[in-house]
Every structure is written in C-alpha cells, then in structure tokens.
Design an enzyme around this catalytic site. Structure first.
Site, short mmCIF file in Angstrom:
data_model
loop_
_atom_site.label_atom_id
_atom_site.label_comp_id
_atom_site.label_asym_id
_atom_site.label_seq_id
_atom_site.Cartn_x
_atom_site.Cartn_y
_atom_site.Cartn_z
N ASP A 50 0.83 -1.21 0.00
CA ASP A 50 0.00 0.00 0.00
C ASP A 50 0.86 1.26 0.00
O ASP A 50 0.52 2.26 -0.64
CB ASP A 50 -0.91 0.02 1.23
CG ASP A 50 -2.02 -1.02 1.12
OD1 ASP A 50 -2.77 -1.16 2.10
OD2 ASP A 50 -2.14 -1.68 0.07
N LYS A 142 -9.13 2.72 11.16
CA LYS A 142 -9.32 2.53 9.71
C LYS A 142 -9.13 1.04 9.42
O LYS A 142 -8.02 0.54 9.36
CB LYS A 142 -8.31 3.36 8.92
CG LYS A 142 -8.52 3.30 7.41
CD LYS A 142 -7.52 4.19 6.69
CE LYS A 142 -7.76 4.12 5.19
NZ LYS A 142 -7.55 2.77 4.63
#
Length: 821
Positions: A50, A142
C-alpha cells in the site's frame, strides 16, 4: 529494472522535467496506478505494498497540481477504486461511496509539531472553514477490509453492495446474508422506512489463521493477509463458500435515512446503529476528541495498541463530529473536507536484498536472514528480515539482489513476504550474449550451508523437519548459554545456584567457553563476574554500599559445582543436551552400555538395537558423538567429571546384537526384518563388510533385495562402517559374562507406581532405587501394574490400586523388595 518512481526524493516534492518529460511521467504514473488499483480492488492480488501505491499516487497528485494541464478526467486522482467485477450485477449508489484524503506522520521525527504537521494542517483547514476556535472530532480505526453498503427497507436488509468505483459497485446481497454479524432485520419496534449503512467486511486475525490452516490441510493456496481473504471470500459467486469463511463486519457511517430522525452527531449515529443491532467498534477505540492535540494523542495510542487488536487496521479516521458542520464544510472532488484518514507507518515496504546470511539460535536452530537495504517500515528502520527456513526461502525464491516486500507488524520480527520478480537482476543465459533473447537470474538460488557459520560443526536437518540445526551443541558459541543452563539443571547435574543470569554473564564476559570451564571457575572469578554484571545493570547491592563483599553465594556455588563432579552416568548423558535424548533414553543408554567410553563409540544401528530407541534418536546420538567439536568438548569435560556408577555392559545385550537385529536397523532399502533374518542365516556382518558386489549375487534372496543391498554397500564408507559395527559388536559380546553368571535383578520386569510422600525417600530417590533394581516406574495405575508404593496423603492412585487388586506397599515393603525379600 526498477519501479518508476523508485528513488523519488520526498513525499511531496515534484521532479522538474521538461514538459514532454512531465507528460510522459504523468502517463507512466497513471498506467502504474491503474494497474495496481485493478490488482488491489478487482483481482484481490496486489503486487506492491500500500505504501508504494500511496507514494506514486501522491507524486501524480503533486505533478497535476503543479501542472494543471496534465490533469485528465480518467486520472486515478479523480477516482476512488477499481471497476466492478463483470460477474456480479452492477448497483449504482444513491449516495456515492467516496474515499477519504490521507494524512501521514513521519514517526522518525521527534518534534510532535513536525511529526504530525499534516494533522495540524487538517485541523487548521477545518477550523478556518467553520470559523471556529475549536472543533470536536469523532475518531475510529481505519479497518483493512472491504467497504460495503447495506440498504434496509422497513427494517429488512434488501440489498448489499461493494464500493466498486464509488459510483457503482457489485451487488453481493446473498453473500452478505451469510455474515452473522450483519443483522437481516433491525432491532426495535419502529425501524426507519429507509436506512443505508456503510461499514467494513473483514476477517479477524484468529479466523484468518484458521482459514489458512484449513487451506493448507486441503492442499489449497493460502491467503497473503486478512484483507485479501475477506475480499476474496465476499466476492465468491457461490455464497455457500462465503458462509464458511467466518467474515466479520463493523458499521462506521450512515449514508441516508428515511422515516426517522438522523442523529445530529457522528457519535450519535454510532450509538443509534448499536441499538439497531449493528456491530460497531468498541467504545475505547472511538472517542470524541478536541483539536489537533486530541487527534495526535488518539493516533499514537491506537498505533501502540495496533498489534494487540483482534483485527487488522492500517490507520485511523477522523470525522468532524457534528453533522451540521460536516454539511457546511462539504466535499472536494474525491473526498469530504470534514474527514481524513491518518495512515500508520506502512507495515509493508519495498527494499533490496543485499545478502542472505544465517543466524544460529540458542538451541542450534539455523535461520536464514535477509540483510536489507535500510527501509522505514512499521515505525522503525529495518535492515534485517527473517526468511524462516530453507523451505520458505525456496518457496518464495528469495535471492541476493531481489526487490522484496518486507512486512513488520507491531513487535513481530520483520519478514520477507514476497519477491517482485519483474525487478530481479538478470544476465544473458549461459552461452548467450547481450543481444540474445535468453536471460537467467544473475544470482543463484539459496542453499543452506552444510557447516555451522558460528562453529563449523555439521548442519543436520532431520527428515520431516523444516528447521536445520547445528550439531555442535557443546561447542557452538551461539548455543553456549542454553547448553550450560540445561547442563546445570536440577534433573541433570543439579548445580544449585547457577541460574540463567549468572550463566549469561559468565559466557558474555568470557569466563566460560563450554561446560568444562565451570569446573575451573575460582571464587574470585565469580565475585568479579557479579561485580561487572551489577555495574552493567546499574545495580548497587546493599553490601557494596556498606563497603563489604558478599561471597557466601559464590562459595556455595563452587561447592555445588564440585559436588557434581561424580554424577550418575544417566544424569551426565541427559545433561549433554543431545537432541531427542531425554531422561528415560539417557537411563537406557547408561543401563545397557554402562560406560561413556562405549557409548561414544557406538554407531546408530547399535543405539537402535536398544529398547525404546528408534531411528531418529539413534541418528541424533550418532551425529552428536561423531561431531569433532563435540568430541573435543566432551574430552575436556571428562577431564573434570567422572561418572560414579559406570559398569560393564548389560548381559541382556546378547539377545539384541545378533546379525539379523543389527541388519534390520541399518535402514537398507528392501531389507525388511524377515529379509534380514534370511540374510543373516547365510552371511555374517563381517562378511558383508568385506564382500564384493559380484559375491552378493550368490545370496539366496530376491534380485531386487540383492541389488538394493549392493547399491547400499557401494555408497562411500558403507563397507568400512559395517565392518566397524561388526567388530564393536564382537568386542561387546566378548566382554559379557556367561549367561549363567548374569544374576537377575530383584525387580526385573516389574512395574511400580509411586504415590504420596514416603517417610525417608524423595520421589526421585525411590525412582532411582527401583530402576537400579531393574524395575520400571509408571505414572498411572493399570492392570499391568505389579506394585503401588503408597506414602502419606496418597491420592487417586491408591484408590485405583485397591479397585484393581494391585499389591500395595509402604516404604518398608519397598526396601524389602529391593533387598530381594
């Protein structure tokens, strides 16, 4: 080959190219980001971390901001995710599922204002937009899963859809119905006429581990991480498969409400959703805080707790708490102005393997380790990553020069997750040239060394084991502390007062290089060691403060070491720390072979001829005593220690050392016990050790057995080893007394059980006496038990003996048995 953008000078800088170069770079970044986004969102098979995607995205974003003419309508900066899969029905979201802008903190900076500068800027923008001195924010983790929308009509789930590209997603209603955490019908008597809830489908860490264990058991491919597992499970066309995958869900927002009052704050939304039956994250992980300082404190608290959470998260989310303030702030093109995702330091990053070396652990386990070009990942700079074992290195095909994905989660040791094969250094294939099509890797595949990198002893990897080990247990510097700690243990040499701390310091300061050095320690060595240890640890004992030197502990330790100079042979063998050799095996060796000198000479086949010693243990014993470094260490030890109870070999060896028994334990292919007996009836071990291949053809055995035997004997050193085995066996048998001279032991073949507390004998003392008399001590009573020896406070074993009619003795009765009465 390198990934475009590798070496980029900073997260916000814009590289200065001529305009044509800027256009090319923007197109290149769009192509890369579209491809990586498709792999991540659609294929569920990302090839880069990511953090790499985020870095390239921000480079393109900065480039487009600096050169607006480069911005195009299909740029990844204008999109949210990947396109819907064709196999599912497409669903248009009534309210677009926008993603959030990202903030990052540089955890390498010590000044909080510098570290959280983007967070401070976000709070300033919000306060300026609202013309407010201070703003309250709702916070939440998150989640690292898959975002979905749940639509309820009159309290009943009617549709579930994935985010897709934010405008349209895939309908996955049937799959979502299988997720037990998601209510099919809302709680309460008066549900809203219309409610759209958004949240995250994810897989808990424990469920991910179970799923991969199931995949391995079935021989199927494992999932790389919980996010991939959750996404792949939710997107199954067969909802029955989804139902088996133990998916979880957490709600985190409301998109639309009809026929009910919409709570005025985000915190109120979460409380309302909870009453309707939706799972929301625990209260402690979603506090309402004020200002940038509150946001920063929450971020660092959750970052610290991250590794211990039951689910994966990759950051935290901040939302302006009041809905009226959210509406006042509005949206930018791809995200709300009133919320932001604050990403944690990446747990995965790309770097290069500069070397592969081996580490030797305290137990001799050899672990390949990748030496890496330094990379900041998981909040720290990583320069090394474990490769676990040889099989893992080969499975991932990690080589020197490779660009690899490195992962570090919480306090977990960094590991190499995968190799970016497209960036592997290549060279023209052998026999080719720079212009030929054939290429091969520049660096060879990894091979585990055959010698220990620390001490040079042989590296042994047992069949069926993933871990290779150094065989130099007594001599290997890496294993020194562990070997000495085992050696000194209560059931081994019983050196009272020699604990782990003293052992570690004696080794660290060089007073002890091996177990033999314990017996050369002087009082002043111990006192000096403790003085240095206290100094290093910042400790000042009360005696030192008083100007005195406490020496009694050292005198006691010297006495305990000296008291261990004449141990029982079985204890000494157990103390050597030979792999797979426990207390029982050590006693078998001592009882049957009698002396350390004979034990050191035995090959594996002779060990395997003893009762309860199998091939793995026999090989481990033979490897240990054959290792040169162990032999030297043992010589040094036996110069200080003399077993007190050595004796001639057991006369019972005569029954176990015949040719047929030894042949059956040599693991010769096709030579079963029956074939071993047939072979022994025709030829002796000594004859086989000197035979030529053609002489074997005259044996009256099937051709395939003869050929297998001949091939085995043709291996280098086999005939000499066989001749040596025969010679040692003959030497042992010649030393045994005649059968008539062998006196039977009083408890030969008897099984006894000890229970309760005896008047004068400890449990260990009673056990030793019984075993010395030929008996066996068992931990449980059965019909095969001959006697139960019961003392005070005898428990269930006594009752069991009475129930089965087993003879019960007290200590006096045991002594009478031992005396042969």
């Amino acid at each position: 080959m390198t990934i475009p953008g590798a070496g980029f000078a900073g997260p916000f800088a814009v590289r200065e190219f001529p305009m044509t170069a800027n256009e090319l770079r923007a197109a290149e970044l769009r192509e890369l980001l579209n491809r990586y986004g498709h792999e991540y969102y659609v294929l569920d098979a990302p090839t880069v971390p990511d953090a790499e995607y985020d870095r390239l995205f921000r480079e393109l974003q900065a480039l487009e901001e600096a050169h607006p003419e480069l911005a195009v309508s299909d740029s990844p900066t204008r999109r949210v995710g990947g396109a819907p899969l064709d196999e599912f029905v497409s669903v248009v979201h009534a309210v677009p599922m926008l993603s959030l802008s990202n903030a990052f903190s540089d955890m390498q900076l010590t000044d909080p204002a510098e570290r959280h500068s983007e967070l401070i800027q976000f709070d300033e923008r919000v306060r300026k937009g609202l013309d407010a001195a201070e703003v309250e924010y709702a916070t939440e983790p998150k989640f690292d899963g898959l975002a979905i929308s749940l639509l309820y009509e009159n309290g009943v789930l009617t549709r579930a859809a994935t985010r897709g590209d934010g405008v349209a997603g895939e309908q996955v209603t049937e799959n979502v119905r299988t997720i037990r955490a998601i209510p099919l019908k809302l709680d309460g008597a008066n549900p809203p006429a219309l409610l759209e809830v958004r949240g995250e489908v994810l897989m808990l860490k424990r469920d991910f581990e179970r799923l991969n264990a199931d995949q391995i058991a079935r021989g199927d491919k494992t999932f790389a991480n919980p996010r991939n597992a959750a996404a792949g499970s939710l997107r199954q066309l067969d909802s029955r498969i989804t139902a088996q995958r133990r998916l979880s869900f957490f709600a985190y927002s409301i998109a639309q409400v009809g026929g009910a009052d919409w709570p005025a704050t985000h915190a109120g939304e979460m409380a309302w959703l909870k009453t309707l039956g939706f799972p929301v994250v625990m209260d402690s992980l979603r506090p309402v805080v004020s200002g940038a300082a509150g946001l920063a404190g929450y971020y660092e608290a959750v970052l610290t707790a991250r590794a211990g959470l039951p689910f994966e998260i990759d950051g935290v989310v901040y939302k302006v708490n009041r809905r009226d303030q959210q509406e006042a702030l509005g949206f930018v093109s791809r995200a709300p102005r009133w919320a932001i995702a604050h990403k944690f330091p990446a747990e995965e990053a790309l770097t290069c393997v500069e070397a592969i070396e081996e580490q030797v652990g305290r137990t001799g386990a050899i672990t390949p380790v990748a030496r890496l070009k330094p990379v900041f990942v998981g909040g720290v700079t990583v320069t090394n990553a474990t490769l676990h074992n040889e099989d893992e290195v080969r499975r991932k095909d990690v080589r020197v020069g490779d660009t690899v994905v490195v992962r570090r989660a919480g306090d977990v040791i960094p590991e190499v997750v995968s190799v970016v094969l497209a960036q592997r250094p290549m060279q023209p294939a052998e026999g080719g040239d720079l212009f030929s099509a054939g290429e091969e890797p520049r660096y060879p595949a990894y091979r585990l060394p055959t010698a220990c990198p620390v001490c040079g002893s042989h590296v042994v990897r047992e069949e069926g084991e993933a871990i290779a080990r150094c065989s130099g247990g007594l001599s290997c510097r890496a294993q020194r502390s562990q070997a000495i700690q085992h050696f000194a243990g209560r059931r081994m040499m019983d050196i009272d007062g020699l604990g782990e701390r003293y052992i570690d310091k004696l080794v660290e300061y060089g007073y002890v290089q091996g177990v033999a050095d314990l017996y050369r320690l002087k009082l002043e060595d111990l006192l000096e060691m403790k003085r240095r240890a206290d100094e290093d640890e910042g400790v000042t004992p009360e005696t030192v403060k008083a100007g005195k030197v406490a020496s009694k502990w050292a005198e006691n330790l010297i006495e305990a070491i000296d008291a261990s100079r004449a141990p029982p042979l079985a204890r000494l063998l157990f103390a050597l720390g030979i792999r797979h050799v426990g207390e029982s095996t050590a006693k078998t060796l001592a009882d049957w072979l009698g002396t350390m000198a004979l034990i050191r000479r035995c090959p594996a086949a002779l060990f395997a001829a003893l009762p309860d010693i199998g091939g793995v243990v026999a090989d481990s014993l033979a490897d240990f005593f054959a290792e040169d470094n162990n032999e030297k260490a043992l010589d040094a030890l036996l110069a200080e220690v003399k077993p007190a109870d050595e004796h001639a070999p057991s006369p019972k060896l005569r029954e176990r050392l015949d040719d047929a028994s030894l042949l059956a334990r040599l693991a010769i292919p096709r030579l079963t016990e029956v074939r071993s007996q047939q072979l022994a009836a025709q030829r002796s071990l000594a004859w086989l050790g000197q035979s030529e291949r053609r002489a074997l053809l005259a044996l009256e055995l099937p051709a395939e057995v003869v050929n297998a035997l001949a091939d085995w004997l043709d291996e280098p050193g086999r005939r000499a080893a066989l001749a040596s085995l025969a010679g040692l066996r003959d030497e042992i048998l010649a030393s045994l007394p005649a059968a008539a001279e062998a006196a039977a032991l009083p408890l030969e073949g008897k099984t006894l059980v000890l229970t309760g507390t005896l008047p004068t004998l400890s449990r260990d003392q009673a056990k030793a006496l019984i075993e010395a008399a030929g008996g066996k001590v068992s931990g449980s009573v059965s019909k095969k038990t001959h006697y139960v020896v019961a003392g005070e406070e005898a428990g269930g074993k006594l009752a069991k003996a009475q129930e089965l009619g087993v003879a019960i003795l007290d200590e006096a009765g045991l002594q009478a048995l031992l005396a042969g009465n």
